[in-house]
Design an enzyme around this catalytic site. Structure first.
Site, PDB file in Angstrom:
ATOM      1  N   ASP B 131       0.840  -1.192   0.000  1.00 17.76           N
ATOM      2  CA  ASP B 131       0.000   0.000   0.000  1.00 17.76           C
ATOM      3  C   ASP B 131       0.878   1.246   0.000  1.00 17.76           C
ATOM      4  O   ASP B 131       1.752   1.387   0.865  1.00 17.76           O
ATOM      5  CB  ASP B 131      -0.915  -0.017   1.230  1.00 17.76           C
ATOM      6  CG  ASP B 131      -2.130   0.886   1.056  1.00 17.76           C
ATOM      7  OD1 ASP B 131      -2.436   1.276  -0.090  1.00 17.76           O
ATOM      8  OD2 ASP B 131      -2.772   1.206   2.076  1.00 17.76           O
ATOM      9  N   HIS B 138      -3.995  13.805   1.107  1.00 17.19           N
ATOM     10  CA  HIS B 138      -4.137  12.875   2.234  1.00 17.19           C
ATOM     11  C   HIS B 138      -2.936  12.985   3.176  1.00 17.19           C
ATOM     12  O   HIS B 138      -3.091  13.066   4.401  1.00 17.19           O
ATOM     13  CB  HIS B 138      -4.279  11.442   1.717  1.00 17.19           C
ATOM     14  CG  HIS B 138      -4.336  10.403   2.793  1.00 17.19           C
ATOM     15  ND1 HIS B 138      -5.353  10.329   3.716  1.00 17.19           N
ATOM     16  CD2 HIS B 138      -3.475   9.379   3.111  1.00 17.19           C
ATOM     17  CE1 HIS B 138      -5.141   9.306   4.544  1.00 17.19           C
ATOM     18  NE2 HIS B 138      -4.008   8.723   4.198  1.00 17.19           N
ATOM     19  N   ARG B 147       1.206  15.646  13.204  1.00 16.21           N
ATOM     20  CA  ARG B 147       2.545  16.219  13.272  1.00 16.21           C
ATOM     21  C   ARG B 147       2.484  17.653  12.757  1.00 16.21           C
ATOM     22  O   ARG B 147       3.080  17.982  11.711  1.00 16.21           O
ATOM     23  CB  ARG B 147       3.519  15.416  12.391  1.00 16.21           C
ATOM     24  CG  ARG B 147       3.783  13.978  12.839  1.00 16.21           C
ATOM     25  CD  ARG B 147       4.637  13.197  11.836  1.00 16.21           C
ATOM     26  NE  ARG B 147       3.990  13.080  10.524  1.00 16.21           N
ATOM     27  CZ  ARG B 147       3.118  12.118  10.183  1.00 16.21           C
ATOM     28  NH1 ARG B 147       2.813  11.185  11.048  1.00 16.21           N
ATOM     29  NH2 ARG B 147       2.553  12.123   8.984  1.00 16.21           N
ATOM     30  N   GLU B 203     -10.835   3.614   3.645  1.00 19.31           N
ATOM     31  CA  GLU B 203      -9.888   4.427   2.884  1.00 19.31           C
ATOM     32  C   GLU B 203     -10.180   4.231   1.410  1.00 19.31           C
ATOM     33  O   GLU B 203     -10.107   3.103   0.910  1.00 19.31           O
ATOM     34  CB  GLU B 203      -8.426   4.057   3.198  1.00 19.31           C
ATOM     35  CG  GLU B 203      -7.999   4.504   4.589  1.00 19.31           C
ATOM     36  CD  GLU B 203      -6.483   4.475   4.820  1.00 19.31           C
ATOM     37  OE1 GLU B 203      -5.988   5.307   5.577  1.00 19.31           O
ATOM     38  OE2 GLU B 203      -5.806   3.611   4.235  1.00 19.31           O
ATOM     39  N   GLU B 205      -9.344   3.976  -2.088  1.00 16.91           N
ATOM     40  CA  GLU B 205      -8.106   3.755  -2.844  1.00 16.91           C
ATOM     41  C   GLU B 205      -8.424   3.065  -4.159  1.00 16.91           C
ATOM     42  O   GLU B 205      -9.517   2.514  -4.363  1.00 16.91           O
ATOM     43  CB  GLU B 205      -7.128   2.855  -2.048  1.00 16.91           C
ATOM     44  CG  GLU B 205      -6.796   3.386  -0.667  1.00 16.91           C
ATOM     45  CD  GLU B 205      -5.543   2.756  -0.059  1.00 16.91           C
ATOM     46  OE1 GLU B 205      -4.692   2.235  -0.819  1.00 16.91           O
ATOM     47  OE2 GLU B 205      -5.415   2.810   1.180  1.00 16.91           O
ATOM     48  N   ASP B 237      -9.287   0.118   1.896  1.00 15.41           N
ATOM     49  CA  ASP B 237      -8.315  -0.306   2.900  1.00 15.41           C
ATOM     50  C   ASP B 237      -8.885   0.054   4.279  1.00 15.41           C
ATOM     51  O   ASP B 237      -8.516   1.055   4.889  1.00 15.41           O
ATOM     52  CB  ASP B 237      -6.984   0.413   2.648  1.00 15.41           C
ATOM     53  CG  ASP B 237      -5.922   0.035   3.662  1.00 15.41           C
ATOM     54  OD1 ASP B 237      -6.041  -1.040   4.280  1.00 15.41           O
ATOM     55  OD2 ASP B 237      -4.973   0.825   3.838  1.00 15.41           O
ATOM     56  N   ARG B 241      -8.474   3.208  13.390  1.00 12.80           N
ATOM     57  CA  ARG B 241      -7.535   4.292  13.684  1.00 12.80           C
ATOM     58  C   ARG B 241      -6.973   4.234  15.094  1.00 12.80           C
ATOM     59  O   ARG B 241      -5.810   4.577  15.316  1.00 12.80           O
ATOM     60  CB  ARG B 241      -8.232   5.644  13.461  1.00 12.80           C
ATOM     61  CG  ARG B 241      -8.759   5.882  12.066  1.00 12.80           C
ATOM     62  CD  ARG B 241      -7.659   5.740  11.026  1.00 12.80           C
ATOM     63  NE  ARG B 241      -8.176   6.052   9.677  1.00 12.80           N
ATOM     64  CZ  ARG B 241      -7.448   5.927   8.586  1.00 12.80           C
ATOM     65  NH1 ARG B 241      -6.202   5.481   8.644  1.00 12.80           N
ATOM     66  NH2 ARG B 241      -7.972   6.226   7.405  1.00 12.80           N
ATOM     67  N   GLN B 244      -4.397   1.482  15.092  1.00 13.18           N
ATOM     68  CA  GLN B 244      -3.273   1.912  14.252  1.00 13.18           C
ATOM     69  C   GLN B 244      -2.366   2.918  14.961  1.00 13.18           C
ATOM     70  O   GLN B 244      -1.141   2.800  14.939  1.00 13.18           O
ATOM     71  CB  GLN B 244      -3.834   2.516  12.954  1.00 13.18           C
ATOM     72  CG  GLN B 244      -2.792   3.031  11.985  1.00 13.18           C
ATOM     73  CD  GLN B 244      -3.430   3.765  10.788  1.00 13.18           C
ATOM     74  OE1 GLN B 244      -4.622   3.650  10.515  1.00 13.18           O
ATOM     75  NE2 GLN B 244      -2.618   4.544  10.094  1.00 13.18           N
ATOM     76  N   LYS B 257      -4.767  -2.380  10.159  1.00  8.63           N
ATOM     77  CA  LYS B 257      -5.041  -2.485   8.721  1.00  8.63           C
ATOM     78  C   LYS B 257      -5.319  -3.914   8.263  1.00  8.63           C
ATOM     79  O   LYS B 257      -5.985  -4.106   7.244  1.00  8.63           O
ATOM     80  CB  LYS B 257      -3.802  -2.007   7.936  1.00  8.63           C
ATOM     81  CG  LYS B 257      -3.402  -0.558   8.182  1.00  8.63           C
ATOM     82  CD  LYS B 257      -4.276   0.388   7.388  1.00  8.63           C
ATOM     83  CE  LYS B 257      -3.724   1.809   7.405  1.00  8.63           C
ATOM     84  NZ  LYS B 257      -4.567   2.705   6.595  1.00  8.63           N
ATOM     85  N   THR B 261      -9.183  -5.975   3.624  1.00 10.08           N
ATOM     86  CA  THR B 261      -9.016  -4.984   2.579  1.00 10.08           C
ATOM     87  C   THR B 261      -9.863  -5.481   1.422  1.00 10.08           C
ATOM     88  O   THR B 261      -9.697  -6.624   0.989  1.00 10.08           O
ATOM     89  CB  THR B 261      -7.536  -4.865   2.158  1.00 10.08           C
ATOM     90  OG1 THR B 261      -6.762  -4.506   3.303  1.00 10.08           O
ATOM     91  CG2 THR B 261      -7.345  -3.830   1.063  1.00 10.08           C
ATOM     92  N   GLU B 368     -10.115  12.097   7.851  1.00  5.97           N
ATOM     93  CA  GLU B 368      -9.994  13.451   7.305  1.00  5.97           C
ATOM     94  C   GLU B 368     -11.338  14.193   7.303  1.00  5.97           C
ATOM     95  O   GLU B 368     -11.417  15.362   7.640  1.00  5.97           O
ATOM     96  CB  GLU B 368      -9.458  13.389   5.870  1.00  5.97           C
ATOM     97  CG  GLU B 368      -8.017  12.981   5.771  1.00  5.97           C
ATOM     98  CD  GLU B 368      -7.611  12.751   4.312  1.00  5.97           C
ATOM     99  OE1 GLU B 368      -7.325  13.728   3.601  1.00  5.97           O
ATOM    100  OE2 GLU B 368      -7.607  11.580   3.881  1.00  5.97           O
TER     101      GLU B 368
END
Ligand SMILES: [Ca+2]
Ligand SMILES: [Ca+2]
Ligand SMILES: [Mg+2]
Ligand SMILES: [Mg+2]
Ligand code: NI
Lengths: 421, 421
Positions: B131, B138, B147, B203, B205, B237, B241, B244, B257, B261, B368
Site C-alpha cells: 500500500d 491525504h 505532526r 480508505e 483507494e 483499505d 484508527r 493503528q 489495517k 481490505t 480526514e
C-alpha cells in the site's frame, strides 16, 4: 523409543534421531519435482519414497498425499496429530532396532540420499511474512541510537510490535544477496544520496512456520497458540540501514528490508525443541489478558553469526546470542497477530526480530555491534567492518544442546554480491 | 472496430464494449471450479467456454490454458501482447457485426451468463500486497492532525512512501468486515484500552494489479513500468484508527489495517483506461533520475463513497474524489518498489493510498472528513457519523466518462458487522 539410528550420526551433527527436521529438496540436473525430506546425520530421508512404499501406516497419514507435494504447506496445515504420527513413524524407521529400511539395501538407496547430493529449496510457499521486534535489548539499543529521549516507546511493553515483510523476497540459505541500491538521507538542502547501500547489515533472527491457520475474525487463544506453530528456522533479515532510515517515516521499513530475507532449509519442529523449553523473561507491566499465558515459554537455542570475507578460508564469529532472550514469546506473537481477526495460513512465516542479548558480544546486528558504523569491529584477517562488504558471506548457526547430542538448525548463509550496474 | 455489442448495454452501464474488464466467477451451488470471465452489460462472458471452443485463435492464446485457470495470474503474467490479442478477440466476438456468438443461441447460452446468477471471487492469487501513500492532500491532512510542526516529512516528496500489507486479508467486494478488537492508547498511567475498535474507517483507494514481474536484483525502468501493470481495481483499505495509532511507532501500521481490505471484482485494463489518461501533477522538487518519467501519466477516474446504514434504503454520498489527484504515478510506484531489486510477481496488488482531493468534499476517509471524529458528518437519514457503525455498508464506485458511455469499475462494497464476542 530407540535413541540411536542405524545411520551414522557424528556427535557434532545437528541432525541426530532426536531432531528429524523437515525440508524440501531436489536433485540437481534432474527433472523430478522437489519433494519433502527429513535430515538424519549426513543423509536426507526422501519422504515421497517412504510414503509411496506405504510406510506411513498410521491412521492420519496412510491415505494422505501430503509428502507427494513440492512444499510442506499441506503437511504443516494438518496439525499436531499428523506431526506426531509422522515423527513416530520416521523415528521408528530410522532407529537401529528397525529392519524395514536398515536391512533393505535397495529401498535404503532410494530413500536415503547423501545431503551433499541434493539441493535444498524453500520448504514452504509463504503466503505472508511478518517480522516482529521482540528482543528487549535490540529495541533498547536501537532506541538509544535514534530516540535517546524515548528509547523504548510505551507500546513496546504492551504488545509485540511487528510489521509486514515481503514474501516474494524470502530465499533459501545459500542464495546470493545482491547489494541493493536506493535513496538515503540528503545532506543539507541537496537531493537524497542515491546508489548502492553503504550500510548493509544482517539481522540475527529465528522464525516460526505457522501450521493450521485461523478463520478471519477468530483470534487464536494465547494458551493454545503453540498448536499453530509447526517449527522454527534461522532467519537473516538483511537490512540496508541508510535506505531504511530515510524511507521509514511514517509507515515503517520497506525497501530497506524487502530485497532479500534468508531462511535455513530445515524446519526444526517444536516437538524436537521441547527439551530446550525454558521460562520466558518476567513481563512488567503485566500484559493484557489476551496476552497472558498460563506458562510463558522460550527455548534455549544458542545462536552464532560468523562473517567470512571474500577469498578467506577462515570466518570470524562476530556475535553469540540465544533465542531465550526474547521478551515476547511465539505464543504471544500469534495471539497478538490474530486478536483483530487477521487470518494466518499454513506456511506463514513469523520472524522474531533481531535477537540481541544483554552483553556487548551478544548483539544481533552490525548496527548495534558497531554503533551505526562509529565503532568498527575486527575480523580474524585483521580487516574491520562497519557494515558488510561485497564478497562477505554471513553464516548463522543455531542449536540446542541435549545430553550427548545437538539438535541443530544447520546453517543459514548468504553471500553479498555487488550491486548490478 | 465496432463500438456496439449485440448484447444490450445501458447508457449508464459500467461495462460497454469499450471496457471489457476481467474477473473470476463461480456458479453458486455448483461444483465446477471458478473461471475467468469478462463483463459486458449485465452479462458475463465465460472465457473458459470461449477458449474451449477454440475462439481464441490468435498466435499467443490459441494454445494457452490461461483461461482454464481458477485465477487470472497466468494470463496477467503473459504481458501486453497476450492482453492485446485477448482484447481484440473478445471485442470482435461481442460486437454487433460478428455472427459467431450472436447467431449461435446454444453457444451464446453457455458462454454468456446473467451477472446476477454468478458469484464473483478474488480474480487473482495475491502473492504480496503493498500500500502506497501517494496522495498529497491525504498526506498533508493526516500530517496536520498528528505532526502539525512537520506535516509532510521531506522524504515524502522524494519517493512514493509505502508499506507492506497483508495478502491473506484481501477480500472480494460483498464480504462482511468483522469489527476488529485491539489495544488503543492508554489514558495516563492506566493499561491500554482494549475492545472493539471505536474508530473504524474506510480508505478510498485504487490498486494496480501487476502483470509480468521482475527478476530479483533487476529494477523496472520507470518509462517501461506501464508494461508491468495489467489493470486497476477499486480498493477499500479498512482501517481501525485507534489500533493503528497506538501500535505504529516505530514500525508502521499492522493490526490497524490487516483485518480486511476489499477489492472490486472487475479488473479494468490499462488499455480500456487509456482514453482517460491525463497529466500527473507537477513534481517539485524534481525526483531523482530513476523516478523521472518522459511522460507522467494519471487517469481521470471519478470516485465516490456512499454509506448505507443498517435498515436504510437510501445511501448517502460522503465524498467524491478522482484518481487524477495522485502525486506519484503508478509507473513511479513500480520503479521505486523495484529499485532495490525487490521482485514483483504477476498478481501482486499495489494500492495507491487514500485518494483525497483538494476540497473538503473530496477527502478519502472519515479520519480526514471528520477531523479524527471531532466534526461528525451528516447522513441522509439525519444520523451522523464520526466513524463507521455496525451495519454500515460502505460502497465505492468509480468510472471514466467516455463519449456516450462509461468505463466503470462496478462497485467495491462491504458491510461492517459487530465484533465477535
Ligand atoms: Ca528484522
Ligand atoms: Ca491505505
Ligand atoms: Mg529482509
Ligand atoms: Mg486493510
Ligand atoms: Ni520490463
Amino acid at each position: 523409543m530407540a535413541t540411536k539410528s542405524f545411520v551414522d550420526v557424528d556427535a557434532d551433527s545437528h541432525f541426530p534421531l532426536q531432531n528429524l527436521p523437515y525440508g524440501v529438496f531436489r536433485i540437481p540436473n534432474c527433472a523430478a519435482e522437489p519433494r519433502p525430506g527429513v535430515a538424519i546425520g549426513g543423509l536426507v530421508l526422501d519422504l515421497s519414497v517412504v510414503a509411496s512404499h506405504g510406510l506411513f501406516d498410521g491412521p492420519i497419514l496412510s491415505n494422505s498425499d501430503c509428502f507427494q507435494q513440492t512444499s510442506l504447506n499441506k503437511f504443516v496445515g494438518m496439525g499436531r496429530p499428523a506431526w506426531k504420527e509422522a515423527r513416530a513413524t520416521i523415528q521408528k524407521l530410522l532407529s537401529c532396532d528397525e529392519p524395514t529400511l536398515r536391512d533393505n539395501s535397495s529401498l535404503r538407496e532410494k530413500a536415503l540420499l547423501p545431503m551433499d547430493s541434493v539441493e535444498m529449496v524453500l520448504p514452504i510457499v509463504i503466503g505472508d511474512y511478518t517480522d516482529f521486534y521482540s528482543s528487549f535489548y535490540h529495541a533498547k539499543n536501537c532506541g538509544l541510537m535514534f530516540r535517546p529521549d524515548n528509547p523504548i516507546p510505551p507500546n513496546w511493553f504492551q504488545l509485540p510490535i511487528a510489521y509486514h515483510g515481503r514474501a516474494s523476497s524470502v530465499v533459501i540459505s545459500g542464495s546470493d544477496i545482491i547489494r541493493p541500491k536506493g535513496q538515503s538521507h540528503p545532506v543539507g538542502k541537496s537531493p537524497p544520496h542515491f546508489g548502492p547501500t553503504q550500510k548493509l547489515d544482517f539481522e540475527l533472527e529465528m522464525a516460526a512456520v505457522v501450521g493450521p491457520g485461523n478463520e478471519p475474525g477468530k483470534p487464536m487463544d494465547v494458551n493454545e497458540a503453540e498448536n499453530h506453530i509447526f517449527g522454527l528456522v534461522l532467519m537473516n533479515d538483511w537490512s540496508a540501514r541508510d535506505i531504511q532510515f530515510w524511507e521509514c517515516m511514517p509507515l515503517g521499513p520497506f525497501l530497506g528490508k524487502n530485497f532479500g530475507t534468508t531462511i535455513s532449509p530445515w524446519i526444526v519442529t517444536l516437538e524436537a525443541l521441547e527439551e530446550f523449553a525454558c521460562d520466558a523473561p518476567n513481563q512488567d507491566p503485566r500484559p493484557l489478558p489476551y496476552l497472558t499465558e498460563k506458562k510463558s515459554k522460550n527455548y534455549d537455542i544458542s545462536l552464532e553469526v560468523a562473517i567470512k570475507p571474500a577469498g578467506e578460508e577462515q570466518s570470524s564469529v562476530v556475535t553469540r546470542s540465544n533465542l531465550k532472550h526474547l521478551y515476547w514469546t511465539f505464543s504471544q506473537q500469534l495471539a497478538h497477530h490474530t486478536i483483530n481477526g487477521c487470518n494466518l495460513r499454513p506456511g506463514d512465516l513469523l520472524g522474531t526480530g533481531t535477537i540481541s542479548g544483554p552483553v556487548p558480544e551478544s548483539l544481533g546486528c552490525l548496527l548495534e555491534l558497531t554503533l551505526n558504523g562509529q565503532k568498527p569491529i575486527s575480523l580474524n584477517n585483521n580487516s574491520t567492518r562497519k557494515f558488510l562488504e561485497d564478497g562477505d558471506e554471513v553464516v548463522f548457526t543455531g542449536f540446542g544442546k541435549g545430553n550427548g547430542y545437538k539438535i541443530g538448525f544447520g546453517t543459514c548463509s548468504g553471500k553479498v554480491v555487488p550491486a548490478l550496474p
